[in-house]
Design an enzyme around this catalytic site. Structure first.
Site, PDB file in Angstrom:
ATOM      1  N   HIS A  94     -26.643  21.729  71.799  1.00 43.52           N
ATOM      2  CA  HIS A  94     -27.707  22.429  71.072  1.00 43.52           C
ATOM      3  C   HIS A  94     -27.225  23.850  70.787  1.00 43.52           C
ATOM      4  O   HIS A  94     -26.673  24.502  71.678  1.00 43.52           O
ATOM      5  CB  HIS A  94     -28.969  22.453  71.946  1.00 43.52           C
ATOM      6  CG  HIS A  94     -30.182  22.972  71.245  1.00 43.52           C
ATOM      7  ND1 HIS A  94     -30.382  24.316  70.993  1.00 43.52           N
ATOM      8  CD2 HIS A  94     -31.259  22.335  70.737  1.00 43.52           C
ATOM      9  CE1 HIS A  94     -31.536  24.469  70.368  1.00 43.52           C
ATOM     10  NE2 HIS A  94     -32.096  23.280  70.197  1.00 43.52           N
TER      11      HIS A  94
ATOM     12  N   CYS B  22     -30.037  21.989  65.105  1.00 46.84           N
ATOM     13  CA  CYS B  22     -31.405  22.498  65.212  1.00 46.84           C
ATOM     14  C   CYS B  22     -31.657  23.466  64.065  1.00 46.84           C
ATOM     15  O   CYS B  22     -31.087  24.565  64.041  1.00 46.84           O
ATOM     16  CB  CYS B  22     -31.603  23.170  66.567  1.00 46.84           C
ATOM     17  SG  CYS B  22     -33.241  23.891  66.762  1.00 46.84           S
TER      18      CYS B  22
ATOM     19  N   HIS C  60     -32.969  18.416  65.216  1.00 44.50           N
ATOM     20  CA  HIS C  60     -34.238  19.086  65.524  1.00 44.50           C
ATOM     21  C   HIS C  60     -34.691  19.721  64.224  1.00 44.50           C
ATOM     22  O   HIS C  60     -33.948  20.517  63.641  1.00 44.50           O
ATOM     23  CB  HIS C  60     -34.024  20.220  66.532  1.00 44.50           C
ATOM     24  CG  HIS C  60     -33.834  19.754  67.933  1.00 44.50           C
ATOM     25  ND1 HIS C  60     -33.696  20.622  68.983  1.00 44.50           N
ATOM     26  CD2 HIS C  60     -33.786  18.505  68.460  1.00 44.50           C
ATOM     27  CE1 HIS C  60     -33.554  19.926  70.110  1.00 44.50           C
ATOM     28  NE2 HIS C  60     -33.594  18.649  69.821  1.00 44.50           N
TER      29      HIS C  60
ATOM     30  N   ASP D 109     -39.716  19.644  65.592  1.00 44.71           N
ATOM     31  CA  ASP D 109     -39.470  20.569  66.695  1.00 44.71           C
ATOM     32  C   ASP D 109     -40.743  21.372  66.959  1.00 44.71           C
ATOM     33  O   ASP D 109     -41.830  20.946  66.576  1.00 44.71           O
ATOM     34  CB  ASP D 109     -38.253  21.430  66.354  1.00 44.71           C
ATOM     35  CG  ASP D 109     -37.551  21.978  67.581  1.00 44.71           C
ATOM     36  OD1 ASP D 109     -38.044  21.764  68.691  1.00 44.71           O
ATOM     37  OD2 ASP D 109     -36.517  22.633  67.424  1.00 44.71           O
ATOM     38  N   HIS D 110     -40.598  22.512  67.571  1.00 41.35           N
ATOM     39  CA  HIS D 110     -41.756  23.304  67.984  1.00 41.35           C
ATOM     40  C   HIS D 110     -42.914  23.266  66.976  1.00 41.35           C
ATOM     41  O   HIS D 110     -42.705  23.430  65.786  1.00 41.35           O
ATOM     42  CB  HIS D 110     -41.358  24.775  68.133  1.00 41.35           C
ATOM     43  CG  HIS D 110     -40.258  24.978  69.114  1.00 41.35           C
ATOM     44  ND1 HIS D 110     -39.683  26.192  69.330  1.00 41.35           N
ATOM     45  CD2 HIS D 110     -39.631  24.108  69.932  1.00 41.35           C
ATOM     46  CE1 HIS D 110     -38.734  26.070  70.245  1.00 41.35           C
ATOM     47  NE2 HIS D 110     -38.682  24.805  70.624  1.00 41.35           N
TER      48      HIS D 110
ATOM     49  N   TYR E 229     -44.888  22.891  72.255  1.00 43.46           N
ATOM     50  CA  TYR E 229     -44.858  21.443  72.490  1.00 43.46           C
ATOM     51  C   TYR E 229     -46.224  20.790  72.625  1.00 43.46           C
ATOM     52  O   TYR E 229     -46.423  19.882  73.417  1.00 43.46           O
ATOM     53  CB  TYR E 229     -43.961  21.127  73.695  1.00 43.46           C
ATOM     54  CG  TYR E 229     -42.497  21.308  73.330  1.00 43.46           C
ATOM     55  CD1 TYR E 229     -41.822  20.324  72.615  1.00 43.46           C
ATOM     56  CD2 TYR E 229     -41.815  22.488  73.625  1.00 43.46           C
ATOM     57  CE1 TYR E 229     -40.495  20.491  72.232  1.00 43.46           C
ATOM     58  CE2 TYR E 229     -40.492  22.669  73.249  1.00 43.46           C
ATOM     59  CZ  TYR E 229     -39.844  21.658  72.551  1.00 43.46           C
ATOM     60  OH  TYR E 229     -38.541  21.824  72.161  1.00 43.46           O
TER      61      TYR E 229
END
Ligand code: DNO
Length: 347
Positions: free
Chosen positions: A196, A234, A263, A308-309, A322
């Site tokens: 990552h 990501c 991501h 993702d977030h 999350y």
């Protein structure tokens, strides 16, 4: 592409049953959370996690993350034992059907923000990184979800000093050693290792960070010549720096078959280089999500992808980034783009 969703195990306020109700999710991304960093993950614990996930009809093929002990990153003390343990964890995960392992090589701190509940204009709450606020933070007193909180203030100070002394080139050397040790095991077990990127992709608190831009991603990939040695691309971590062109990186590393896990989230870059995490919807941030998905489709990406977030919306509380609702919206938005772009409408 396989659409997945991150789940933090039985302590996660978001249940597997709810995740299952998001129409396009087929798999869960999770980890064994009750093993100290550096110790071997026992097969029984991995099997238990897998059984929980399978029970609701979802797959468990991706682990995020198997953390890398600081002794490995600093190549000191017990590093060889921790590397041997890491290899055994890879073998154990492979025996349980895991196909992809996400990890990172960020010193001391994983992702860093100045606030995890900043209220945006629409009333939602988001993670933000304001440069002037980060400059005021005391790194020894930071604690954010996802971080290893087992270190004391003294230990964190000592670690910070050790990394400053190690410097960027020293960190590269230690990463190279780690990769050369673990990759043969990953190849033998047919597990893809997906690093990552550093989040944010620049040095913080004068500690080196190296998985940050195209040049360094090239250097990273050249450490081991095998497709099992790859990336978690990501979009938010790399994309919060305007020097990174995400669709270009996807096309480049996607063609090389080095992206194993995607991501996907949006960020709004501010004038001074600070950023706010925004809704996945393109118009809310600085990244062009359609172009990002087009790049994945163009290169025939067959790996795992996850929204993702998310922001906290509709009154939801929980683990910053999350929650269920905004990530659910993200999954559907991404799924809609994929359906619209793909000729056969097939994920
Ligand atoms: C943040 C995550 C990271 C990520 C690790 C991977 O939300 O993207 O914490 O899981 O860096 O090792």
């Amino acid at each position: 592409m396989k659409m997945t969703f991150r789940w933090y195990g039985t302590d996660d306020p978001v249940s597997l049953e709810y995740i299952k109700q998001i129409p396009n999710i087929t798999g869960i991304v999770s980890a064994v959370y009750d093993i100290p960093v550096g110790e071997v993950w026992p097969i029984e614990k991995i099997e238990k996690l897998k059984a929980e996930v399978n029970l609701v009809g979802l797959e468990l093929e991706v682990i995020e993350s198997v953390p890398v002990h600081e002794d490995i990153k600093l190549k000191r003390n017990d590093y060889q034992r921790y590397i041997d343990n890491y290899k055994q964890t890879i073998r154990n995960l492979a025996k349980c059907g895991i196909k992809c392992i996400c990890y990172n090589f960020m010193p001391v701190f994983d992702w860093t923000r100045s606030s995890v509940d900043h209220q945006l204009n629409d009333g939602s709450k988001a993670l933000v990184y304001y440069k002037n606020e980060v400059a005021q933070l005391d790194p020894t007193k930071l604690s954010l979800p996802g971080w290893d909180t087992s270190y004391s203030v003294m230990e964190v100070s000592e670690l910070i000093t050790a990394y400053k002394e190690l410097g960027e080139e020293g960190l590269w050397e230690n990463l190279k050693y780690f990769i050369k040790e673990i990759l043969p095991v990953a190849v033998e077990c047919d597990v893809n290792m997906a690093i990552h990127p550093d989040d944010p992709p620049w040095s913080i608190f004068e500690i080196p960070r190296i998985i940050t831009n195209e040049k360094n991603l090239d250097r990273f990939l050249s450490l081991y010549d095998d497709s099992h040695h790859g990336l978690t691309l990501c979009s938010g971590s790399l994309g919060c720096a305007s020097f990174n062109d995400i669709p270009l990186l996807i096309r480049k590393y996607g063609k090389m078959r080095r992206i194993h896990f995607a991501h996907i989230r949006n960020v709004k870059i501010l004038d001074d280089g600070s950023f706010e995490e925004s809704a996945h919807y393109s118009r809310c941030g600085s990244l062009d999500m359609v172009e990002i998905m087009r790049a994945y489709i163009e290169v025939g990406f067959e790996g795992y992808i996850r929204p993702d977030h998310g922001r906290m919306i509709w009154g939801e509380t929980g683990k910053p980034g999350y929650g269920l609702y905004d990530r659910g919206l993200g999954a559907m938005y991404l799924g809609g783009i994929i359906d619209a772009l793909k000729d056969d409408g097939d994920l």
